[in-house]
Motif scaffolding. Structure first.
Motif, PDB file in Angstrom:
ATOM      1  N   ASP A  72       2.968  15.302  -8.037  1.00 40.27           N
ATOM      2  CA  ASP A  72       1.975  14.667  -8.906  1.00 40.27           C
ATOM      3  C   ASP A  72       2.214  13.166  -9.002  1.00 40.27           C
ATOM      4  OD1 ASP A  72       0.865  17.087  -9.320  1.00 40.27           O
ATOM      5  OD2 ASP A  72       2.069  17.536 -11.126  1.00 40.27           O
ATOM      6  N   VAL A  73       3.497  12.812  -9.125  1.00 35.28           N
ATOM      7  CA  VAL A  73       3.838  11.389  -9.210  1.00 35.28           C
ATOM      8  C   VAL A  73       3.378  10.663  -7.953  1.00 35.28           C
ATOM      9  CG1 VAL A  73       5.732   9.751  -9.396  1.00 35.28           C
ATOM     10  CG2 VAL A  73       5.800  11.869 -10.708  1.00 35.28           C
ATOM     11  N   LEU A  74       3.647  11.307  -6.803  1.00 36.59           N
ATOM     12  CA  LEU A  74       3.246  10.693  -5.540  1.00 36.59           C
ATOM     13  C   LEU A  74       1.741  10.471  -5.482  1.00 36.59           C
ATOM     14  CD1 LEU A  74       5.172  12.171  -2.495  1.00 36.59           C
ATOM     15  CD2 LEU A  74       5.056   9.810  -3.282  1.00 36.59           C
TER      16      LEU A  74
ATOM     17  N   ASN B   6       0.857  -1.179   0.000  1.00 36.20           N
ATOM     18  CA  ASN B   6       0.000   0.000   0.000  1.00 36.20           C
ATOM     19  C   ASN B   6       0.900   1.237   0.000  1.00 36.20           C
ATOM     20  OD1 ASN B   6       0.946   0.242   2.580  1.00 36.20           O
ATOM     21  ND2 ASN B   6      -0.916  -0.535   3.528  1.00 36.20           N
ATOM     22  N   PHE B   7       0.289   2.386   0.103  1.00 38.91           N
ATOM     23  CA  PHE B   7       1.077   3.598  -0.101  1.00 38.91           C
ATOM     24  C   PHE B   7       2.190   3.733   0.934  1.00 38.91           C
ATOM     25  CE2 PHE B   7       1.391   8.382  -0.154  1.00 38.91           C
ATOM     26  CZ  PHE B   7       2.124   8.402  -1.328  1.00 38.91           C
ATOM     27  N   SER B   8       1.861   3.417   2.189  1.00 44.22           N
ATOM     28  CA  SER B   8       2.886   3.621   3.213  1.00 44.22           C
ATOM     29  C   SER B   8       4.040   2.641   3.045  1.00 44.22           C
ATOM     30  CB  SER B   8       2.278   3.518   4.609  1.00 44.22           C
ATOM     31  OG  SER B   8       1.605   2.303   4.749  1.00 44.22           O
ATOM     32  N   SER B   9       3.742   1.408   2.655  1.00 41.01           N
ATOM     33  CA  SER B   9       4.857   0.477   2.484  1.00 41.01           C
ATOM     34  C   SER B   9       5.643   0.808   1.218  1.00 41.01           C
ATOM     35  CB  SER B   9       4.383  -0.976   2.492  1.00 41.01           C
ATOM     36  OG  SER B   9       3.244  -1.149   1.712  1.00 41.01           O
TER      37      SER B   9
ATOM     38  N   LEU C 294       5.789   3.466 -11.738  1.00 44.23           N
ATOM     39  CA  LEU C 294       4.458   4.049 -11.856  1.00 44.23           C
ATOM     40  C   LEU C 294       3.692   3.408 -13.021  1.00 44.23           C
ATOM     41  CD1 LEU C 294       2.505   6.072 -10.725  1.00 44.23           C
ATOM     42  CD2 LEU C 294       3.477   7.811 -12.213  1.00 44.23           C
ATOM     43  N   GLU C 295       4.393   3.246 -14.157  1.00 46.68           N
ATOM     44  CA  GLU C 295       3.767   2.597 -15.312  1.00 46.68           C
ATOM     45  C   GLU C 295       3.273   1.202 -14.937  1.00 46.68           C
ATOM     46  OE1 GLU C 295       2.925   3.689 -18.283  1.00 46.68           O
ATOM     47  OE2 GLU C 295       3.529   5.590 -17.370  1.00 46.68           O
ATOM     48  N   ASP C 296       4.161   0.492 -14.282  1.00 39.74           N
ATOM     49  CA  ASP C 296       3.860  -0.880 -13.881  1.00 39.74           C
ATOM     50  C   ASP C 296       2.624  -0.925 -12.988  1.00 39.74           C
ATOM     51  OD1 ASP C 296       4.289  -3.509 -13.989  1.00 39.74           O
ATOM     52  OD2 ASP C 296       6.063  -3.562 -12.693  1.00 39.74           O
ATOM     53  N   LEU C 297       2.620  -0.027 -12.000  1.00 41.51           N
ATOM     54  CA  LEU C 297       1.492   0.026 -11.070  1.00 41.51           C
ATOM     55  C   LEU C 297       0.193   0.289 -11.832  1.00 41.51           C
ATOM     56  CD1 LEU C 297       3.001   2.126  -8.141  1.00 41.51           C
ATOM     57  CD2 LEU C 297       2.216  -0.231  -7.986  1.00 41.51           C
ATOM     58  N   LYS C 298       0.267   1.263 -12.754  1.00 39.33           N
ATOM     59  CA  LYS C 298      -0.939   1.650 -13.492  1.00 39.33           C
ATOM     60  C   LYS C 298      -1.465   0.486 -14.323  1.00 39.33           C
ATOM     61  CE  LYS C 298      -0.498   6.605 -14.350  1.00 39.33           C
ATOM     62  NZ  LYS C 298       0.133   7.503 -15.308  1.00 39.33           N
TER      63      LYS C 298
END
Ligand SMILES: Nc1ncnc2c1ncn2[C@@H]1O[C@H](COP(=O)(O)OP(=O)(O)OP(=O)(O)O)[C@@H](O)[C@H]1O
Ligand SMILES: [Mg+2]
Length: 494
Positions: free
Chosen positions: A393-395, A371-374, A431-435
């Motif tokens: 923005d990236v964050l 998740n975001f914190s990890s 980020l690409e991967d996550l998306k």
């Protein structure tokens, strides 16, 4: 003028008289006692080496194999003063040449080494009652601090080594700590507090009459850090790890023997408990009727420490669930103290509810997808990026997609390692991967196992509740099942 015998006798007599009137008494602690190594000697050596008051002009330095620090020791025939509860004692290190090589099973060292402890006669009881115990305790503490953890395994499959130990050990140098562990910070803090409370809880456990042990069940998908968590626990508390390979254990009594040979201040780990043995839902493997029966037999005799031959028939691997529960819960689990049991599994729903019910494993810890914190912890570990180093923005974008992507910390760290030379690229690709993963998951509708819009925590609670519910149903049907299995057995015998 005197013959030597007479001189010797005279000296001895004189010595006696002298000691009778002396206010001191002396204790010799030799390095080798008969043929065995004297544990107390090593303890005294370590204890004195930590002592601040060492001011002798000659010290011997040692560094044990795999130890990460150097210890000081007294040189030959040097002495040192120590105080304990206001009592002053004198330690002397005595080294003499061994005159004749006496017969022994193994060659003894050339020198005879020992400590002589000189105390006042009036302090004798205090010293004998508590000082030596105190030294042993301190020495163990020092050893743990100096030495890297040990990792024990029982992979030898039940055979013993030359000293009769079933465990084999290697130095354990896993770098995982709670700091590097990517998980929800609040949950992490809870676990750390729990561990600290446990380690410092001797009085509490004594007062409440509980055995000084604690169980953790770690569950979650592969690559979410269950093994890393165990390493972090060991590093945090300074405990050794016993990695128990259940498939190598052939009977309940063997399991018990293994347990008896573990030391206190240790973590006993059974990884992938759902796979290592047929302990899974009783209903599902009713084909294995013979071993099932032995489980019920043992369960009805629960606590009597059954073991015995009844359970050790049938197929090659005859560890039963009750054997395992006895191992963690029964009287035997308390030989020694300060033990932590950790079980890990990828499928909590496959576990027998008996393992899950409250009081059995004290804490159930769900290791979740990133998740975001990890994610932020991983970015800091691998790229050295704090929150402020990353474009806002990236964050925000990351925060939006990370949960949907269902990437494990292992996946994320892999992606970050790949590009660690080019940090900007690492962030971009991650980020690409996550998306793309997020989109795919949404499209396939397989998010959260298809349970829809429950939060992660709710899903987990749901899973556990279902597991425990199924146990209650089980209990209702227990009677019938036994009868049914009786029949199965009979028809087989026929
Ligand atoms: N929560 C985490 N924090 C930091 N690193 C992690 C985390 N989870 C996984 N990793 C990284 O991924 C690797 C694999 O993790 P680990 O072996 O702990 O997973 P696991 O949950 O035990 O998986 P399995 O269920 O397959 O045994 C580790 O070496 C570690 O570098
Ligand atoms: Mg693992």
């Amino acid at each position: 003028i005197f013959p030597p015998e007479l001189r010797f006798a005279f000296l001895k007599f004189f010595n006696r008289i002298f000691h009778l009137f002396s206010i001191y008494c002396y204790f010799d602690i030799t390095e080798i006692d008969g043929v065995n190594t004297n544990e107390l000697y090593n303890a005294v050596q370590l204890y004195l080496s930590s002592s601040v008051s060492i001011a002798g002009n000659r010290l011997s330095l040692t560094r044990a194999v795999n130890s990460s620090s150097i210890t000081f020791g007294l040189s030959n025939n040097d002495s040192i003063v120590d105080t304990f509860n206001g009592v002053t004692v004198l330690w002397e290190h005595v080294v003499t040449q061994r005159q004749t090589q006496t017969f022994a099973w193994r060659p003894l060292p050339e020198e005879k080494r020992g400590f002589t402890l000189r105390i006042k006669k009036k302090d004798k009881t205090l010293i004998l009652n508590s000082y030596l115990d105190y030294i042993m305790e301190r020495a163990n503490e020092i050893r743990r601090k100096n030495q890297d953890r040990l990792l024990y395994t029982n992979s030898r499959g039940g055979s013993l080594d030359s000293r009769g130990h079933p465990w084999e050990s290697v130095p354990f140098k896993h770098p995982s700590t709670f700091e590097t562990l990517a998980m929800d910070p609040i949950k992490k803090q809870q676990i750390m507090d729990d561990l600290k409370d446990f380690a410092q809880g001797q009085l509490f456990y004594q007062k409440t009459g509980r055995a000084w042990k604690r169980g953790y069940l770690l569950y979650g998908p592969p690559g979410t850090g269950k093994s890393s968590m165990i390493a972090a626990m060991a590093n945090y508390l300074g405990y050794d790890i016993y990695d128990l390979e259940l498939t190598e254990v052939h009977s309940n009594s063997e399991l018990r023997k293994l347990l008896m040979k573990t030391s206190s201040k240790s973590i006993i780990v059974i990884e992938d408990i759902d796979c290592s043995i047929n302990l899974t839902n009783r209903k599902k493997n009713s084909s294995n009727a013979a071993s099932q029966r032995s489980f019920y037999d043992a369960e009805t005799k629960a606590g009597s420490g059954s073991g015995g031959s009844g359970e050790e028939g049938g197929n090659g691997n005859t560890i039963t669930l009750s054997g395992l529960l006895n191992f963690t819960d029964g009287l035997w689990s308390c030989c020694g103290s300060e033990r932590i049991f950790v079980f890990t599994t990828n499928h909590i729903e496959k576990l027998d509810p008996a393992l899950l019910r409250s009081g059995r494993m004290d804490m159930h810890i769900y290791m979740s997808f990133c998740n975001f914190s990890s994610l932020k912890i991983l970015l800091k570990n691998y790229l050295g990026y704090e929150e402020k180093d990353i474009n806002d923005d990236v964050l925000k974008e990351m925060e939006r997609v990370v949960e949907k992507a269902e990437m494990t910390p292992a996946d994320v760290s892999e992606a970050l390692i790949k590009n660690r030379r080019d940090k900007e690229k690492a962030i971009r690709e991650l980020l690409e991967d996550l998306k793309s993963r997020g989109e795919r998951n949404v499209k396939d509708g397989k998010l959260r196992g298809g349970i829809g819009n429950l939060t992660e925590l709710e899903v987990v609670e749901e899973q556990e509740k279902r597991a425990i519910d199924s146990q209650n149903e089980d209990e209702d049907h227990d009677e019938e099942e036994i009868e049914l299995e009786d029949n199965i057995c009979k028809t087989r015998e026929d």
